[in-house]
Design a protein around this motif. Structure first.
Motif, PDB file in Angstrom:
ATOM      1  N   ARG A 134       0.832  -1.208   0.000  1.00 24.65           N
ATOM      2  CA  ARG A 134       0.000   0.000   0.000  1.00 24.65           C
ATOM      3  C   ARG A 134       0.863   1.253   0.000  1.00 24.65           C
ATOM      4  NH1 ARG A 134      -5.501  -0.073  -0.611  1.00 24.65           N
ATOM      5  NH2 ARG A 134      -5.996   1.128   1.250  1.00 24.65           N
ATOM      6  N   SER A 135       2.137   1.131   0.320  1.00 24.38           N
ATOM      7  CA  SER A 135       3.046   2.273   0.325  1.00 24.38           C
ATOM      8  C   SER A 135       3.113   2.874  -1.081  1.00 24.38           C
ATOM      9  CB  SER A 135       4.451   1.831   0.739  1.00 24.38           C
ATOM     10  OG  SER A 135       4.454   1.155   1.969  1.00 24.38           O
ATOM     11  N   THR A 136       3.173   4.207  -1.154  1.00 24.17           N
ATOM     12  CA  THR A 136       3.310   4.847  -2.453  1.00 24.17           C
ATOM     13  C   THR A 136       4.666   4.500  -3.053  1.00 24.17           C
ATOM     14  OG1 THR A 136       1.887   6.683  -1.813  1.00 24.17           O
ATOM     15  CG2 THR A 136       3.349   7.044  -3.689  1.00 24.17           C
ATOM     16  N   LEU A 137       4.651   3.944  -4.266  1.00 23.06           N
ATOM     17  CA  LEU A 137       5.877   3.521  -4.931  1.00 23.06           C
ATOM     18  C   LEU A 137       5.989   4.179  -6.299  1.00 23.06           C
ATOM     19  CD1 LEU A 137       5.765  -0.333  -4.227  1.00 23.06           C
ATOM     20  CD2 LEU A 137       7.065   1.394  -2.987  1.00 23.06           C
ATOM     21  N   PRO A 138       7.202   4.479  -6.731  1.00 26.41           N
ATOM     22  CA  PRO A 138       7.368   4.959  -8.110  1.00 26.41           C
ATOM     23  C   PRO A 138       7.081   3.823  -9.077  1.00 26.41           C
ATOM     24  CG  PRO A 138       9.500   4.563  -7.107  1.00 26.41           C
ATOM     25  CD  PRO A 138       8.484   4.387  -6.019  1.00 26.41           C
ATOM     26  N   ALA A 139       6.708   4.172 -10.294  1.00 22.64           N
ATOM     27  CA  ALA A 139       6.351   3.156 -11.284  1.00 22.64           C
ATOM     28  C   ALA A 139       7.482   2.158 -11.481  1.00 22.64           C
ATOM     29  CB  ALA A 139       5.993   3.817 -12.608  1.00 22.64           C
ATOM     30  N   ARG A 140       7.119   0.891 -11.546  1.00 23.66           N
ATOM     31  CA  ARG A 140       7.985  -0.268 -11.739  1.00 23.66           C
ATOM     32  C   ARG A 140       8.745  -0.685 -10.485  1.00 23.66           C
ATOM     33  NH1 ARG A 140      10.424   0.297 -17.948  1.00 23.66           N
ATOM     34  NH2 ARG A 140       8.410   0.030 -18.983  1.00 23.66           N
ATOM     35  N   ALA A 141       8.437  -0.085  -9.336  1.00 18.24           N
ATOM     36  CA  ALA A 141       9.122  -0.488  -8.107  1.00 18.24           C
ATOM     37  C   ALA A 141       8.666  -1.859  -7.627  1.00 18.24           C
ATOM     38  CB  ALA A 141       8.898   0.548  -7.014  1.00 18.24           C
ATOM     39  N   THR A 142       7.390  -2.199  -7.813  1.00 21.24           N
ATOM     40  CA  THR A 142       6.908  -3.507  -7.388  1.00 21.24           C
ATOM     41  C   THR A 142       7.629  -4.611  -8.152  1.00 21.24           C
ATOM     42  OG1 THR A 142       4.726  -2.580  -6.887  1.00 21.24           O
ATOM     43  CG2 THR A 142       4.880  -4.981  -7.062  1.00 21.24           C
ATOM     44  N   THR A 143       7.716  -4.441  -9.461  1.00 24.42           N
ATOM     45  CA  THR A 143       8.359  -5.477 -10.275  1.00 24.42           C
ATOM     46  C   THR A 143       9.883  -5.406 -10.210  1.00 24.42           C
ATOM     47  OG1 THR A 143       8.191  -4.031 -12.217  1.00 24.42           O
ATOM     48  CG2 THR A 143       6.433  -5.650 -11.883  1.00 24.42           C
ATOM     49  N   GLY A 144      10.433  -4.186 -10.112  1.00 24.60           N
ATOM     50  CA  GLY A 144      11.876  -4.034 -10.194  1.00 24.60           C
ATOM     51  C   GLY A 144      12.615  -4.055  -8.879  1.00 24.60           C
ATOM     52  N   THR A 145      11.934  -3.720  -7.780  1.00 24.94           N
ATOM     53  CA  THR A 145      12.598  -3.656  -6.472  1.00 24.94           C
ATOM     54  C   THR A 145      12.012  -4.672  -5.499  1.00 24.94           C
ATOM     55  OG1 THR A 145      13.080  -1.289  -6.748  1.00 24.94           O
ATOM     56  CG2 THR A 145      13.130  -2.167  -4.500  1.00 24.94           C
ATOM     57  N   VAL A 146      10.701  -4.643  -5.325  1.00 21.94           N
ATOM     58  CA  VAL A 146      10.052  -5.467  -4.310  1.00 21.94           C
ATOM     59  C   VAL A 146      10.096  -6.955  -4.657  1.00 21.94           C
ATOM     60  CG1 VAL A 146       7.800  -6.024  -3.333  1.00 21.94           C
ATOM     61  CG2 VAL A 146       8.567  -3.651  -3.419  1.00 21.94           C
ATOM     62  N   ALA A 147       9.660  -7.295  -5.863  1.00 22.35           N
ATOM     63  CA  ALA A 147       9.583  -8.715  -6.237  1.00 22.35           C
ATOM     64  C   ALA A 147      10.942  -9.420  -6.145  1.00 22.35           C
ATOM     65  CB  ALA A 147       8.982  -8.857  -7.638  1.00 22.35           C
ATOM     66  N   PRO A 148      12.034  -8.819  -6.650  1.00 22.16           N
ATOM     67  CA  PRO A 148      13.337  -9.497  -6.505  1.00 22.16           C
ATOM     68  C   PRO A 148      13.767  -9.687  -5.055  1.00 22.16           C
ATOM     69  CG  PRO A 148      13.441  -7.840  -8.231  1.00 22.16           C
ATOM     70  CD  PRO A 148      12.141  -7.651  -7.535  1.00 22.16           C
ATOM     71  N   LEU A 149      13.498  -8.707  -4.192  1.00 22.88           N
ATOM     72  CA  LEU A 149      13.856  -8.843  -2.782  1.00 22.88           C
ATOM     73  C   LEU A 149      13.051  -9.956  -2.114  1.00 22.88           C
ATOM     74  CD1 LEU A 149      14.184  -5.115  -1.639  1.00 22.88           C
ATOM     75  CD2 LEU A 149      16.022  -6.795  -1.865  1.00 22.88           C
ATOM     76  N   LEU A 150      11.773 -10.038  -2.438  1.00 24.83           N
ATOM     77  CA  LEU A 150      10.945 -11.106  -1.868  1.00 24.83           C
ATOM     78  C   LEU A 150      11.416 -12.472  -2.349  1.00 24.83           C
ATOM     79  CD1 LEU A 150       7.379  -9.521  -2.176  1.00 24.83           C
ATOM     80  CD2 LEU A 150       8.668  -9.903  -0.068  1.00 24.83           C
TER      81      LEU A 150
END
Length: 455
Positions: A134-150
């Protein structure tokens, strides 16, 4: 009606079975926890602040927010909302909502808290779990930052082994409960299945969902909302400046302009004022401008809105100087309101700071008051000890309204004259808490944002 016992969903503790985790109990996480608990979920909050966790353990709500505070405290006291600094509680939560902040770092979002939260929760993920950001993220952060860390922390494949979605927070201070229980939830899943699982979760709370093709579309939708709002307010503020020069009332102009049907709706110009505060409108347009630069685009509108809105506190100082015959030196000025928004205690990026600074730089002695913001916070923010409204008003040369709290809207010219104890002083209205003609014939000088001088 008692806010603690009403709302959507069945309030039977644990009626949805497995608990839901909320990582980050700031304004967004705390508000969301209250709504989830009311909807029947057991909520397990995780936060790095031990003092905040202790407050929740004592049944206290970390924020003051109409519709949220009472509910949160009821469910915390009942044990339906708990908080912990130990992330191991996430192991028993098949649904995890991440609500940590993404503050502004220069012109880019600071994702350090999101990254830390992601690395913390990843080892506790199991197949078929749902993780929603739910945190405000810049575009492509979910796919480019979050998903790899998870993926790295869990050994699982996001979108396949477990479900991952971005569902932007779309609430506002002062109306958080209503927003969280009525505003459609934008859902961008990493996969079609992730989107469906996330939609089913929000549907369990009786909420409408707006599915989009992927997390990037959902991220951009959130930024687009605040980009539009900031631009709209900037238009209203520049209209206000023009109305002042033309000797008319911008609020009347806006009300008339908004009667024009356009497309599926009508023209909807928002209200001008003393300045734009809070987190989202202050940072999201800057996120957009920075994002454009990353892809070789010079996006002008987010920069324009920030320039226009950032100068409004200075304009309020100028109006005060004008109302005091061109000189602030030696004047005693009462500033009403420190929170950036009416009915809240939220001081993030409040225009009260530049207004007070500008008045003091001009040589004025400033007094402040706010019925919501704690005295210690005001002292830390402004270096001033706040007072109660009657004390702050006594003997002043000017009153400057920065926040439109209800307590200020009940003030009348007669009550002001009584409390000030003088026949002549100035009122500078940064939030239109008074009618344009309220001070006609009183001897009080009135200036309002977007309101020309009445002769």
């Amino acid at each position: 009606m008692d806010e603690r016992t009403t709302g959507p969903g069945a309030p039977d503790s644990g009626s949805h079975g497995s608990p839901v985790a909320v990582v980050g109990l700031g304004y967004v996480g705390t508000s969301l926890a209250a709504v989830l608990a009311e909807g029947g979920y057991a909520v397990r909050g995780v936060d790095v602040d031990p003092a905040l966790v202790d407050r929740v353990a004592q049944g206290e709500c970390p924020i003051e927010e109409a519709g949220i505070t009472g509910r949160f405290e009821r469910y915390a006291s009942e044990g339906r909302i708990t908080a912990n600094t130990d992330a191991s509680v996430l192991a028993d939560c098949p649904t995890v909502l991440v609500t940590v902040g993404t503050p502004l770092a220069e012109a880019d979002p600071d994702l350090s808290a999101v990254e830390a939260a992601t690395e913390t929760l990843a080892p506790y993920l199991d197949p078929e779990d749902l993780v929603v950001y739910r945190s405000t993220l810049p575009a492509r952060a979910t796919t480019g930052t979050v998903a790899p860390l998870l993926a790295a922390g869990s050994g699982l494949d996001p979108g396949n082994d477990f479900h991952l979605a971005f569902c932007p927070e779309r609430m506002a201070e002062g109306s958080a409960y209503e927003d969280l229980t009525t505003t459609p939830v934008v859902v961008g899943g990493l996969s079609a299945t992730s989107r469906e699982v996330a939609e089913a979760f929000w549907a369990s709370l009786g909420l409408e969902t707006v599915p989009v093709s992927d997390p990037t579309a959902a991220e951009l939708a959130k930024l687009a909302d605040n980009w539009w709002i900031d631009l709209n307010i900037a238009l209203a503020n520049e209209l206000a400046l023009l109305a002042e020069e033309l000797g008319t009332d911008a609020t009347e102009v806006i009300a008339a302009a908004n009667t024009l049907p356009k497309g599926q709706h009508s023209v909807n110009i928002l209200h001008p004022g003393a300045g734009v505060g809070g987190s989202c409108l202050h940072k999201d347009p800057r996120f957009v401008a920075s994002l454009g630069e990353r892809y070789g685009l010079d996006l002008e509108t987010p920069r324009v809105s920030r320039r226009v809105n950032d100068r409004m506190p200075g304009h309020v100082v100028d109006l005060t100087r004008e109302a005091l015959d061109g000189d602030l030196a030696g004047a005693t000025v009462a500033v009403l309101g420190v929170a950036f928004k009416a009915g809240t205690d939220d001081t993030r990026n409040t225009p009260a700071v530049p207004v007070v600074e500008g008045l003091r730089e001009g040589g004025a002695t400033v007094r402040v008051t706010d019925p919501y913001v704690p005295a210690g916070e005001i002292e830390g923010l402004l270096g001033l000890t706040p007072g109660r409204l009657p004390e702050v008003l006594s003997g002043i040369d000017a009153v400057v309204v920065v926040t439109g709290h209800d307590a200020y809207r009940t003030l009348t010219p007669e009550r002001l004259l009584e409390r000030v104890g003088r026949d002549s002083f100035a009122v500078v209205d940064g939030r239109h808490v008074f009618a344009w003609d309220a001070f006609d014939g009183t001897g009080i000088t009135y200036r309002g944002v977007g309101r020309g001088v009445r002769e």
